[in-house]
Design a protein around this motif. Structure first.
Motif, mmCIF file in Angstrom:
data_model
loop_
_atom_site.group_PDB
_atom_site.id
_atom_site.type_symbol
_atom_site.label_atom_id
_atom_site.label_comp_id
_atom_site.label_asym_id
_atom_site.label_seq_id
_atom_site.Cartn_x
_atom_site.Cartn_y
_atom_site.Cartn_z
ATOM 1 N N GLY A 2 0.784 -1.216 0.000
ATOM 2 C CA GLY A 2 0.000 0.000 0.000
ATOM 3 C C GLY A 2 0.815 1.264 0.000
ATOM 4 N N ASP A 3 2.078 1.187 -0.262
ATOM 5 C CA ASP A 3 2.939 2.365 -0.250
ATOM 6 C C ASP A 3 2.706 3.209 -1.486
ATOM 7 O OD1 ASP A 3 4.977 4.106 0.332
ATOM 8 O OD2 ASP A 3 6.453 2.907 -0.744
ATOM 9 N N ASP A 4 2.617 4.535 -1.295
ATOM 10 C CA ASP A 4 2.425 5.435 -2.435
ATOM 11 C C ASP A 4 3.681 6.222 -2.752
ATOM 12 O OD1 ASP A 4 0.676 8.168 -0.713
ATOM 13 O OD2 ASP A 4 2.529 7.095 -0.279
ATOM 14 N N SER A 5 4.819 5.781 -2.210
ATOM 15 C CA SER A 5 6.046 6.564 -2.385
ATOM 16 C C SER A 5 6.476 6.634 -3.834
ATOM 17 C CB SER A 5 7.169 5.960 -1.527
ATOM 18 O OG SER A 5 7.412 4.627 -1.914
ATOM 19 N N TYR A 16 14.295 12.479 3.441
ATOM 20 C CA TYR A 16 15.514 12.910 4.119
ATOM 21 C C TYR A 16 15.711 12.148 5.423
ATOM 22 C CZ TYR A 16 15.492 16.783 0.802
ATOM 23 O OH TYR A 16 15.496 17.522 -0.333
ATOM 24 N N MET A 17 14.595 11.868 6.124
ATOM 25 C CA MET A 17 14.688 11.108 7.350
ATOM 26 C C MET A 17 15.247 9.716 7.096
ATOM 27 S SD MET A 17 13.794 12.661 10.087
ATOM 28 C CE MET A 17 13.602 11.177 11.046
ATOM 29 N N LYS A 18 14.807 9.094 6.009
ATOM 30 C CA LYS A 18 15.222 7.722 5.724
ATOM 31 C C LYS A 18 16.668 7.645 5.270
ATOM 32 C CE LYS A 18 12.181 6.889 2.675
ATOM 33 N NZ LYS A 18 11.430 6.226 1.591
ATOM 34 N N TYR A 19 17.039 8.533 4.367
ATOM 35 C CA TYR A 19 18.297 8.350 3.664
ATOM 36 C C TYR A 19 19.405 9.306 4.086
ATOM 37 C CZ TYR A 19 15.079 5.794 0.708
ATOM 38 O OH TYR A 19 14.137 4.935 0.240
ATOM 39 N N ILE A 24 20.424 14.272 -1.553
ATOM 40 C CA ILE A 24 20.604 15.487 -2.338
ATOM 41 C C ILE A 24 21.576 15.241 -3.479
ATOM 42 C CG2 ILE A 24 21.417 17.871 -2.235
ATOM 43 C CD1 ILE A 24 20.560 17.921 0.694
ATOM 44 N N GLY A 25 22.600 14.437 -3.201
ATOM 45 C CA GLY A 25 23.608 14.174 -4.222
ATOM 46 C C GLY A 25 23.261 13.013 -5.121
ATOM 47 N N GLY A 26 22.092 12.426 -4.946
ATOM 48 C CA GLY A 26 21.661 11.345 -5.820
ATOM 49 C C GLY A 26 21.952 9.968 -5.269
ATOM 50 N N GLY A 27 22.775 9.857 -4.201
ATOM 51 C CA GLY A 27 23.043 8.556 -3.598
ATOM 52 C C GLY A 27 22.145 8.357 -2.405
ATOM 53 N N LEU A 28 21.652 7.141 -2.192
ATOM 54 C CA LEU A 28 20.741 6.881 -1.093
ATOM 55 C C LEU A 28 21.499 6.271 0.065
ATOM 56 C CD1 LEU A 28 17.633 5.474 -2.980
ATOM 57 C CD2 LEU A 28 18.150 7.826 -2.309
ATOM 58 N N ASP A 166 10.068 -10.976 8.483
ATOM 59 C CA ASP A 166 11.436 -11.469 8.393
ATOM 60 C C ASP A 166 12.356 -10.281 8.131
ATOM 61 O OD1 ASP A 166 11.224 -10.850 5.652
ATOM 62 O OD2 ASP A 166 10.822 -12.930 5.092
ATOM 63 N N ALA A 167 13.638 -10.543 7.982
ATOM 64 C CA ALA A 167 14.617 -9.464 7.815
ATOM 65 C C ALA A 167 14.338 -8.643 6.567
ATOM 66 C CB ALA A 167 16.027 -10.032 7.776
ATOM 67 N N ALA A 168 13.821 -9.268 5.520
ATOM 68 C CA ALA A 168 13.499 -8.534 4.290
ATOM 69 C C ALA A 168 12.383 -7.522 4.542
ATOM 70 C CB ALA A 168 13.090 -9.509 3.191
ATOM 71 N N ASP A 169 11.421 -7.870 5.381
ATOM 72 C CA ASP A 169 10.352 -6.927 5.716
ATOM 73 C C ASP A 169 10.894 -5.755 6.521
ATOM 74 O OD1 ASP A 169 8.162 -8.467 4.590
ATOM 75 O OD2 ASP A 169 8.473 -9.859 6.244
ATOM 76 N N ILE A 170 11.814 -6.048 7.436
ATOM 77 C CA ILE A 170 12.445 -4.983 8.222
ATOM 78 C C ILE A 170 13.154 -4.004 7.289
ATOM 79 C CG2 ILE A 170 14.279 -4.482 9.879
ATOM 80 C CD1 ILE A 170 11.794 -5.642 11.193
ATOM 81 N N ASP A 171 13.936 -4.529 6.343
ATOM 82 C CA ASP A 171 14.648 -3.674 5.396
ATOM 83 C C ASP A 171 13.677 -2.867 4.537
ATOM 84 O OD1 ASP A 171 17.013 -4.676 6.370
ATOM 85 O OD2 ASP A 171 17.307 -6.120 4.740
ATOM 86 N N GLU A 172 12.592 -3.487 4.153
ATOM 87 C CA GLU A 172 11.608 -2.797 3.318
ATOM 88 C C GLU A 172 11.026 -1.577 4.031
ATOM 89 O OE1 GLU A 172 7.078 -3.598 1.723
ATOM 90 O OE2 GLU A 172 8.433 -5.315 1.897
ATOM 91 N N ILE A 173 10.661 -1.750 5.289
ATOM 92 C CA ILE A 173 10.096 -0.626 6.050
ATOM 93 C C ILE A 173 11.154 0.449 6.267
ATOM 94 C CG2 ILE A 173 9.198 0.055 8.306
ATOM 95 C CD1 ILE A 173 7.131 -1.274 6.503
ATOM 96 N N ALA A 174 12.397 0.036 6.564
ATOM 97 C CA ALA A 174 13.475 1.014 6.760
ATOM 98 C C ALA A 174 13.708 1.837 5.505
ATOM 99 C CB ALA A 174 14.755 0.303 7.185
ATOM 100 N N GLU A 175 13.615 1.215 4.341
ATOM 101 C CA GLU A 175 13.874 1.893 3.078
ATOM 102 C C GLU A 175 12.687 2.748 2.617
ATOM 103 O OE1 GLU A 175 14.860 -1.251 0.448
ATOM 104 O OE2 GLU A 175 16.734 -1.745 1.475
#
Length: 406
Positions: A2-5, A16-19, A24-28, A166-175
């Motif tokens: 359901g993410d609209d990002s 900005y909070m996430k990354y 700003i420089g194009g790298g995440l 699982d760990a993949a879900d954790i990473d997904e929410i963090a990203e």
């Protein structure tokens, strides 16, 4: 999902909070670094003493990073404004830092709102409302997308022990939403599993609070509250009776007299952060494990001088009725603690810093009334009102710090 990002055309504040500022420089720059697998499970601080050292690192372009196991380094571009929590020690940290009303989720919010407000009543000018929040004991990933919290104060190592995570879900929410920053297995030094089985570190309550304070850029609030705690612990340590002169005690929780749970009081972990510094003698002498179910016969075999009754400070609990139930039971009525009117109310083991201060004060008076002053006979309602002379820490000072006067 359901993410609209994916529909966003320009970076938002949440990006900005996430990354961090690297967007700003194009790298995440991800908000949650991968955990190191080269470390072994270690105990960072089992005595719950605050370190007094900064745990934040300032990076380029104004972003900053903090470090906590099991996440590793977590980077922020600016302090979080909304906070997802699962367990109340984390919600209590947000509250202590003046962000109690910024919490978006927690376990049993209405229950803990009622319990926490029993103590907040004694903090002049401070208010708290957690009613109606998302109940996050078994969090739903879609709900985390919907909440869009700026930080998830929750332990990935425990979240992944829940169904559908699982760990993949954790990473997904963090990203896609925001970083994780939390440690819960330090409660009783639980063993991590799965992807977090290696390198997990344990923290005392106030150690973890220090890291959270750095993430919120609230170093001054943390130091002011830590100073109050240091003074309180010094007061306790200066007058603590010799071990041979301390009472035997048990901590129990009981919805009724037929099902009684008992909990240890001197073992490592932040669940004992309010009893371990007081060093009561275990009436069971180590023969009963924490979270065991016992009956009154087993309790009478131990015959504690003091019974600490978890949940006794809940708004709906009448301690007079609980004591009467003990007094009218053929076995429980023989207990020394019951005969000597030493059955006392307790609050919660998953305590944040503010509850920790109150529970250190109340438990000191319950265990050692001749030393720290009598605990008022408590039946129900808010934390008893103590005069300035009766307080073991300055309640008004704590209230002022929560409100931002440091």
């Amino acid at each position: 999902m359901g993410d609209d990002s994916s529909e966003r055309q320009t970076p938002t504040r949440r990006d900005y909070m996430k990354y961090g500022s690297a967007v700003i420089g194009g790298g995440l720059l991800t908000g949650c670094a991968s955990q190191s697998g080269s470390e072994s499970t270690t105990t960072a601080e089992s005595s719950d003493t605050a370190t007094g050292e900064t745990s934040a690192t300032t990076t380029e372009r104004g972003s900053y990073a903090v470090r906590m196991s099991p996440m590793g380094e977590v980077t922020f571009d600016e302090p979080p404004e909304t906070v997802f929590t699962r367990l109340t020690h984390h919600a209590g940290m947000a509250f202590a830092l003046g962000h109690g009303d910024d919490v978006t989720a927690m376990h049993a919010p209405d229950y803990y709102d009622g319990l926490w407000n029993q103590y907040v009543e004694r903090l002049p000018g401070v208010s708290l409302d957690w009613t109606g929040l998302y109940s996050s004991w078994k969090p739903d990933k879609e709900e985390l997308y919907a909440l869009e919290s700026d930080v998830h104060l929750a332990d990935p190592a425990w979240i992944t022990q829940q169904e559908n995570w699982d760990a993949a879900d954790i990473d997904e929410i963090a990203e896609n939403v925001s970083p994780w920053l939390g440690n819960s297995l330090s409660d009783i030094h639980r063993e991590p599993t799965g992807d977090y089985a290696e390198g997990y570190e344990y923290y005392g309550l106030w150690e973890q609070f220090e890291v959270v304070a750095e993430a919120f850029r609230e170093r001054e609030r943390y130091e002011a509250l830590a100073a109050v705690r240091d003074d309180l612990l010094a007061t306790i340590e200066a007058d603590l009776p010799a071990r041979s002169e301390r009472p035997t005690a048990v901590m129990i929780a009981a919805a009724d007299v037929d099902e009684i749970y008992t909990y240890t009081m001197n073992t490592p972990g932040f669940l004992t952060a309010h009893t371990r510094p007081l060093g009561p003698r275990d009436a069971f002498e180590g023969s009963v494990e924490s979270n065991s179910v016992i009956d009154f016969e087993k309790l009478l075999d131990a015959d504690p001088d003091v019974i600490l009754h978890l949940g006794g400070m809940e708004p709906g609990t009448d301690m007079a009725e609980r004591r009467t139930a003990f007094e009218e039971d053929a076995v429980a009525s023989k207990l020394s603690a019951v005969k000597n009117d030493r059955v006392y109310a307790q609050g919660a083991r998953y305590q944040g810093p503010i509850l920790n201060l109150f529970q250190l004060e109340m438990t000191a008076k319950q265990l050692y009334p001749d030393v720290f002053g009598e605990w008022p006979t408590y039946e129900r309602g808010p934390y008893p009102e103590l005069s300035g002379e009766e307080q073991l820490f300055d309640h008004e000072r704590v209230a002022a710090v929560i409100d931002g006067d440091v």
